[in-house]
Every structure is written in structure tokens, then in C-alpha cells.
Write a protein that holds these residues in place. Sequence first.
Motif, PDB file in Angstrom:
ATOM      1  N   TRP A  52      14.087  -7.889 -13.182  1.00 18.36           N
ATOM      2  CA  TRP A  52      14.683  -6.649 -12.702  1.00 18.36           C
ATOM      3  C   TRP A  52      13.759  -5.920 -11.741  1.00 18.36           C
ATOM      4  O   TRP A  52      12.571  -6.199 -11.649  1.00 18.36           O
ATOM      5  N   TYR A  55      19.166  -6.432 -11.300  1.00 16.64           N
ATOM      6  CA  TYR A  55      18.679  -7.397 -12.266  1.00 16.64           C
ATOM      7  C   TYR A  55      19.474  -8.689 -12.192  1.00 16.64           C
ATOM      8  O   TYR A  55      20.557  -8.733 -11.603  1.00 16.64           O
ATOM      9  N   TYR A 105      15.082 -12.834 -17.542  1.00 20.41           N
ATOM     10  CA  TYR A 105      15.710 -11.608 -17.092  1.00 20.41           C
ATOM     11  C   TYR A 105      14.729 -10.948 -16.145  1.00 20.41           C
ATOM     12  O   TYR A 105      13.613 -10.595 -16.537  1.00 20.41           O
ATOM     13  N   GLU A 116       9.638  -3.257  -4.135  1.00 24.18           N
ATOM     14  CA  GLU A 116       9.581  -4.714  -4.052  1.00 24.18           C
ATOM     15  C   GLU A 116       9.045  -5.328  -5.340  1.00 24.18           C
ATOM     16  O   GLU A 116       8.971  -6.533  -5.473  1.00 24.18           O
ATOM     17  N   VAL A 162      11.022 -11.061 -17.765  1.00 25.69           N
ATOM     18  CA  VAL A 162      10.747 -11.419 -19.162  1.00 25.69           C
ATOM     19  C   VAL A 162      11.739 -12.498 -19.575  1.00 25.69           C
ATOM     20  O   VAL A 162      12.825 -12.579 -19.013  1.00 25.69           O
ATOM     21  N   PRO A 163      11.344 -13.338 -20.563  1.00 24.97           N
ATOM     22  CA  PRO A 163      12.337 -14.298 -21.051  1.00 24.97           C
ATOM     23  C   PRO A 163      13.426 -13.568 -21.848  1.00 24.97           C
ATOM     24  O   PRO A 163      13.132 -12.593 -22.534  1.00 24.97           O
ATOM     25  N   GLN A 222      13.446 -14.750 -10.580  1.00 27.30           N
ATOM     26  CA  GLN A 222      12.782 -13.655  -9.874  1.00 27.30           C
ATOM     27  C   GLN A 222      12.956 -13.769  -8.358  1.00 27.30           C
ATOM     28  O   GLN A 222      12.958 -12.772  -7.653  1.00 27.30           O
ATOM     29  N   LEU A 223      13.160 -15.008  -7.886  1.00 29.44           N
ATOM     30  CA  LEU A 223      13.389 -15.165  -6.447  1.00 29.44           C
ATOM     31  C   LEU A 223      14.704 -14.518  -6.017  1.00 29.44           C
ATOM     32  O   LEU A 223      14.837 -14.085  -4.881  1.00 29.44           O
ATOM     33  N   GLU A 248      22.981  -8.672 -10.461  1.00 29.56           N
ATOM     34  CA  GLU A 248      23.741  -7.582 -11.067  1.00 29.56           C
ATOM     35  C   GLU A 248      22.996  -6.297 -10.793  1.00 29.56           C
ATOM     36  O   GLU A 248      21.794  -6.302 -10.534  1.00 29.56           O
ATOM     37  N   GLU A 268      18.989   0.128 -10.642  1.00 28.47           N
ATOM     38  CA  GLU A 268      18.321  -1.115 -11.013  1.00 28.47           C
ATOM     39  C   GLU A 268      19.084  -2.320 -10.504  1.00 28.47           C
ATOM     40  O   GLU A 268      20.316  -2.343 -10.500  1.00 28.47           O
ATOM     41  N   VAL A 310      13.343  -1.847  -9.973  1.00 26.06           N
ATOM     42  CA  VAL A 310      13.785  -0.462 -10.141  1.00 26.06           C
ATOM     43  C   VAL A 310      13.620   0.291  -8.829  1.00 26.06           C
ATOM     44  O   VAL A 310      12.600   0.157  -8.161  1.00 26.06           O
ATOM     45  N   VAL A 313      19.994 -12.710 -14.379  1.00 22.46           N
ATOM     46  CA  VAL A 313      19.625 -13.762 -15.333  1.00 22.46           C
ATOM     47  C   VAL A 313      19.949 -15.127 -14.734  1.00 22.46           C
ATOM     48  O   VAL A 313      19.856 -16.146 -15.398  1.00 22.46           O
ATOM     49  N   PHE A 314      20.314 -15.124 -13.500  1.00 23.38           N
ATOM     50  CA  PHE A 314      20.672 -16.349 -12.816  1.00 23.38           C
ATOM     51  C   PHE A 314      19.439 -17.254 -12.692  1.00 23.38           C
ATOM     52  O   PHE A 314      18.361 -16.733 -12.473  1.00 23.38           O
ATOM     53  N   LYS A 361      13.881 -11.174  -4.887  1.00 28.95           N
ATOM     54  CA  LYS A 361      12.896 -11.036  -3.821  1.00 28.95           C
ATOM     55  C   LYS A 361      13.602 -10.844  -2.484  1.00 28.95           C
ATOM     56  O   LYS A 361      14.566 -11.539  -2.187  1.00 28.95           O
TER      57      LYS A 361
END
Lengths: 323, 679
Positions: free
Chosen positions: A173, A162, A171, A28, A33-34, A79-80, A119, A160, A175, A164-165, A83
Motif C-alpha cells: 500500500w 493498495y 499486501y 512514492e 506485508v504478507p 509492490q511493483l 485498489e 490509499e 498513502v 494484492v495482485f 510503483k
Amino acid sequence: MWPWTKAKEKELKTMRDRIRARSNSNPEKIYIVPTRAGGFFLFTTLVMLLIGSGYSNNLVNLLAFFMFSLVFVSMVMTQLQLKGVLVESAAIAPAFASSPSEHSAYLKNSNSAERWGIEMGFAQFKDGSGPKHLKSLQTNRVTWQQPMGKRGKFETKRFELYSVFPLGLFYAWKVVDLPTTYWIYPELKGSLPMPQEMSAVAAEGQRKNPIGTGDDFRGHRKFQKGDSSRQVDWKAHARGRPLLIKELNEGDPPDQIFDWRALDGTGLTDEDRLSQIAAWVQEAYTREMNFTLRLPGQPDRSGKGYEHATRCFQSLATWGMPS
Amino acid sequence: MNRTNRHSVSERVLDRNIVWNKPIQYYLSALVALQLIPLLSVVPPWVSVAAFALVGWKVWHLNKGTRLPPKNIVTAISALGMVGVALTKHTLIGEDAATASLAIIACCKLLECNRYRDTMVTLVLCFVLLMTNLLVSQGLGTTIFLAIDVLLLVQFLLQLHPSNTSLFSFRVVGKLLLYILPVWVILFTVFPRFTVGFWRREVAVSQNSFSDEMNPGVISQLALSDELAFRVQFSKVTPAPSTLYFRGGILASTEGLHWMKSPRRLELEDWVHEDIEKSPTIPYDVFLEPMFQKWLFMLDYFDARDIPEVRGNRAIIVNGGIAEAPATIQARVNYSGQALSIAPSQERLTQLERQTFLQTPLKLESEVAELAKNLQGKTTGDSIANLFGWFRSEKFLYSLSPGATPTMSAFLFKSKVGFCEHYAAAGALLLRLMGVPARVVVGFQGAERNDLADYWIVKMKNAHAWIEAWIQDADAKRGHWTRLDLTSVVAPMRLTMGAEFFSIASQVPSGVNISNIDELQDVNPFGRFGTKAAQAIDAAEMQWIRFLLAYDFEFQQNLISRFGVQHATRLAFFLILAGALGALFLILSVLSRRRDRKRDPVLKEWHKFCAKLAKKGLVRAVNEGPVDFLARVSVSQPTRAKQISELRDLFLSLRYREQGRGQQLSELLRRFRSAVRRY
């Protein structure tokens, strides 16, 4: 698509538990990172804020604040997206070298909201799945094609997720530890006819129809996985016997022998030989023929059907490689 | 895999989108072109032409599907552009030069753009170009442009990062904007402002602006500019339009018709304060457009106690009742003042003041001197009365296009046609020749009322010049400067109806009497409706400008003091900002993590049942179906086998068989629920 280049549904399903049990890292946990573009955007925003203050220009401030809001909101949203999205399973279907392989994954979206622009991919593959859309409160099946490299048996450790939306400014991600083995069979390539046909040609048409469609009953054998249902003796099964395969004397096609040594005189390289044999195995399977694979340093493999073909492909994939 | 690799993964996928997505390239070209439009009036014309040509080149490439020009050619073009800007502007550092260079760079970037990274850089450059527009103008129109432009840019960013390879969802846009709004509002409200700008725009002085001198002799026609000078709002009393005189500067040095600022620096006058305190005051707010001068136009009569503030800086008061900003005004500012309704008196003029305000040209035409001698009366009052009488009797004409009047005598005795500056110059000179200290005041007179929002608009065409003469009180201890406007004698309509009247009157044959004011107002091509619409737009603009100007740090402090925080520092504001954004972050996280509340009631009961069994050590394996699991349970609990099989049947029929039959389903559910409870 050949049957063995499809991911096996059942395998995927039993994998869910494996993931839950063996995952070392917290599945979870989301990292963010930008992106380079995001960094540039944020830098521009800060410069703009300085200019707005410098000129006491509230309209420039208004624009700078808007851009900062974009950065802030996209940080939250990116990041949501990850989640509440769980990787239930993922697999790489076997593929022939230099043709794409089908990768697939089951992703559970436990949120009541949809998830966008996700993705994913196994760690060592450069291209991911491309942005995918996950429906809410259900398990979504995602498949994508991935170009593959050389033949062999490979392992990948991680999967992974990830994203960028929505704006590509961040970005994020996630793992998942997911040790996965996958096969790349030799490329299907080669124009030589099958050995039996070669000898048939050599015998100058002694037998015009080497395959034949005869239906002389030769005997029964036990059903094996991958056998065609057309060959099952359904009448015998109806009489209460186990699933049996009718072995027919198909106009007496003798067992094919795909012998490495037999290609000695053709001037083919090792890889080309493997490709040629793989192409024969492919053809023999399609024609439902018995065949024997004879590779130097390996015991002969005889049989027919899906399982046999798969094992032959695997032998070909790893031949000459340290196991 | 390290982070850079991760990036390239995403960027490669996005690169594929860019290369194959022609509409995105067209969209980006349109966005760049959009940013160039408002810059047309800012950058040199050749830059605009070059920039649009580059965009056109890009579009041509897209249409033809040909390869883009190689990178080094594009780099050469942008370098050439920079050299061109440097040659035109003689610098690359100033804002205008920077804007022009940016426009060229953005277009070159667009031209070579065929990868994701270039696209993002071009987009960010679009935001920067948009910002340079905002530096030039901050009106309502610009704000609307900003809003639309920003929406288009965000829409483009979303297109660039699709939620799905094929699908574009309007819900995504909606959600994004919904999230952005509170963040934006919080930032705008709380982010502490810096009251004093530490940079200034350097802009060439506009041609319509006021200057430090007047020379009506050389102007054959006065340009009537509809450009806005400032807006005034009166909070208590509104004086009659004809008495609205806004003082700008004082011209005390004369060479006949040519009047200039006095080279002498005079001490501030000694105002008589008890006198001022008796006078009622008229408070007002001015919203001044930048004229690239220091003058702050103050309503007559000047109240010496009232020193206006511009962006937190006190104005400088100079002799003559003039307020000047500490630095050249280059952006919109607002200030408030209060005017006295009667002219205040002051102590006697000093020797230096007397000398200054009685100075006459060295080379004086004899006819002018003779006229002054003839008009001189016994008292100052008599002299002024004679002066006005002479101008009235000599049939002077007011005209905005009087033709060239090279000398004072040519104006007074030959042409007898002029506009306010002629009359002010002549009147003040004659007064001085008669021994009355006099000066010319330049500023604005009159205003148009905006009925919708109750404020007054002063345009450049309201610019005016008038005389002030020193009249001593009877006891000779004090005196006061009295406003004398010869234009009121020559053309009283100028004061009541504005200069526009004369621009119309000059087009009608003489003898036609325009007395109906309504007739004049209908000259507006759009008629009354147009006037109303223009007023409404101007009122909205006024409100918006007022808000943008007013929202400074002081305003923020006042705002927060309502919540009990007094004298908050900027640090406090930053802390509040951080707290608010943090809270917002949490709220957004919680909102979109919300799970489905309507869980399947059957599953809910089943999980309850499983939990009961788990307490007894019977845990269902993940891969164990309900049938297998319950079979295992009944083996270990043979006494309850019947109960378990009933539960199993109920569960199976609820979950897998009985679909869509409402009545029966709820009955089954009830039974299942009680069975679970009993267990």
C-alpha cells in the motif's frame, strides 16, 4: 444521478497541485506485508522444504521451490503494481444519506507497462474501489461507488492505494495525504406535498394549476452559476449585454417556503423533517422554482438554481450539528 | 487504520468475488478432485469414496444453489473421518494416516468454503496433497502430473485475484511464469541439499519383493511380474545378457526344497588380491527401485575391493560377496559397482564356513541320499559333471506352473517339473550330500536392453536362483566359488530369452518349436512401434530419475567447483542463493519500472525551453498553460517578444493543430528546435 452527486472535474484538476505541495509523507513510499493467506502459504512452503530435505526427495524440493518462487515473484510484482503510480487527485461527490456516493480519482501511471489489480479508497471507508487496471503512460480516471452513512459534513485526511495482485500473498500500500471535505445530505424521503400545494389543497382548488407555464416577462437578473441555459436571454447577450436571466412570471407561482416549523403538526421526527425538506428542495430545483429555506436558528435562504439548492442541502446536512 | 483492517478491506472485496463467482467454486472442486486421483492407491478405499462423496456434495450444492451445510456438521464429518482413519491405520501420525486425514480435511474445507479465507486454505491443502503424491512416486508420469497440476493451481490463484473486476489477461499469466522461471531454476540449482534423509517412509512390503528365503515346493505357479526391479547402465563393456547374474542374497541353510538365510554370522572371506587385480573389470551403475529390503544387487563376479555407496553411506559387505544397504531401501537409489569377469579365488574355507555350506536337513529322504551317493565322483569336478549329466538325462522340464511339489523326492523322482528355485534347491542339496560345499544365490538373471538409451532393464520376472559350489584349486591352498546354473541344462532358453519365453511357451501345445526370437517379440500387443515407444518413455524416465537422484550436495559442490569455489559449505550456498535472489529482485524491479523511451520530441524541446527560462527566474506554474506563461514571459522580456511569440505559435501548432501531416510536421519541428536553440 443528480448534478450535485457528480465529482467536479475542475475541482479535481486543481487538486493535483495541492497534493504535490502539501504531501508530508513521501507519496512514492510503498509498504508491503504478507497477507494471512501469504503467511500460511509461506509456512507450508517451508514445511515442504523440510520434508523434501528429510526424505531426500528432489521432486518435493522442486514443488517447494516452485511455491517459494511464487512467494518471491508475487512480493516483487505486488509492490511493483504501485510503483510509478501517482495519485493526481481524488474526490468524494456529495451523496444523499443511505445511497452510494461516487468516489473518483485520477491516477497517473508513469510506467511504460500497464498496472493491474490496483485498489484504492479514502482512508476511513471499509470497501475500496475493487481491482482496477491502469493503462500505461497516461492519467487514468477511476470511479467507484461507496455506500455512505449518516448526513453531515465530514473530513478525511488520507487516500490509499493498495494491491494484492497477482496472487493475494502480499499486501502493498501507499498513502497520500489528501485532506478532503465531503458532504452527505439528508436522505431524500417524505411523501408530503409542498407547503404551497398543501395550502392550495386547503383552499379547495382556488388555483387549479399552481405552477403554470406562463411566460409573462417580469425582468432581468444577472446569470448565476448553475442557472439553466434555457433561461438565459440569448437575444440580449447577442446585443452585447452580459449573460442575463429572463425572469418569467410563471403563472405566478409564489415563492415556496420550506419551513421547519410548518411541519410541527405532522408528527415527523427531526431527521424525517430534514429528509422531507430535502425532498422538497430536490423537487423545487427540478421544477426550477424559487424557494426559501427556513430552519430554526438560521437565517432564511432564498433563491433558485443549482448553487442555491446545494447551499440548502448543506444547511440541511449540518443542521443541529456543532459546526 | 491498522494492518488487520487493511486486510479485511481486501478480503471483503475478495469475499464478494467468491460468493458470487460460481465458476471459481467449480474450479476449486475440480482441483481438489484432481489431487485425490493419484491418492486412490495410497489411502484406504473408504477414504477415497468419502472424499469423492464430499466433493460430489459440494458440486450438488453448487448446482442446486442451496445453502451449504452448517459449519458444525462439516466439523463433525471431518472429526468422524479422522476417527475412521485412526481405526483403520491404528495411528494418526504415520504418513499414510496423515495423507488420508489430509484428504478428508481438504474435502471438508472445500464443502464449507464460501469465503475467501476458506478458499485460500483449501488451495494450500491442494498443494500439500500434491506433495504427498510426490512422496509416493517420483517417476516421469508423476512429474508431468505435478507440472500440469501446479499450472492449474496458479491459474486458479490468478482467477481469485483478478487484475480488474471484469478482465482476465493472459499477459498476466505469461509475465508471472516468465518471472517465476529464473527464480525456480536458481532455487533448484543453488539451494543446498541434505544428502542423508533424516526421515524414512514406512510402507508395507510389496508382494512382489524379494524375501530372505525360498520355498518352491509350496508355490504351484510363479507370478510373472512386469514390474521394474532396477535399471543398469554399463559405461565400458556390456556383457552378454545370458551372463548377467545379479547377486542379491545367499541362502545357506536348507530343509530340502526350503532354503533360508544362514542364522550364523560369518566372517568376511579372505580374497586373494593379486588374483583380482589380474581380472578385467566391468563398471556399471544401478538405479534400484525400492523393494523394502537391504539388498543391493551386484553383478557377478563380485569385486571385494568395490564397496558401493548409497546416498553417501557405504554398503555393508557380508560373507558370500553380498552387499547390503545400511538401512532398508525405501526410495529409489542409485549406486555404482564394478564386476570381475573371472571368478576370483580366495583362501581356504574356514571351519565355520565349511560347516555352514555343508549343512544338510536333519530329516533326509533316503532316495535323495542314495541318489547323491550314486552321483558322487572321485573329484569335485566329477561330482558336478555327474549331477549335470543326471539332470540332462532324466528329462526334467522347466515350467512356471509346476504344480505343488511337497518334497524333494517328489520333485526329483515323480514330477520332474520345476522352475529355477527347484533346480537350485535340489542341485545345492545334492552337492552338499556329495561333500561339496554349496549355497543358493538369489538375485536376477538377464535383462532387456533399451536400444534408444543403451541401458538394461531388469524386471521382477527376471528374478532367478542359482547354485554356487566351492571348488578347490589343485594345490588345495585356495579355491573359488563357481556359479552352477542347472536351469541352463534344463531350459537354456530361460537364460538367453528370459522367463517370459516360458510363459508364452506354456500356452502353445507341446511339439511346436519356437525358434525364431523375432516371432516372440511381436507378441507385444502394440507391435514393434509399441516396443519403441515404451523404450523411449522408459529412457526418458531413466534420465529424469537419474537427474533427480544425482542432484545432491556432492553434485552441487562439483558444479560450483567449476567456477573455482572448492569445498563450498552449505552456508556458502545459502549466501550465493541470497545474492542471486537479491540480484534478480533488482533486475525485475528495473525491468518493470522502465519508462517510455520514445518521448514526444515536441515536449522534449518545450521542456528544454522551459529549463532555459527557469534559469532566468521564469518558472512556469503547474496550472499555467503555455499561452499564459509565454504572455508573462514576454511582459518581463519585452525585447524578445517577437522571438517568444514565434516559439509559442510553433509550439501550439505542433502540439495542438498539425496532426497527421508527416512532411509538414517534421519541418515545423525542425524550426521549433532551432528556435529553442537560438533562444
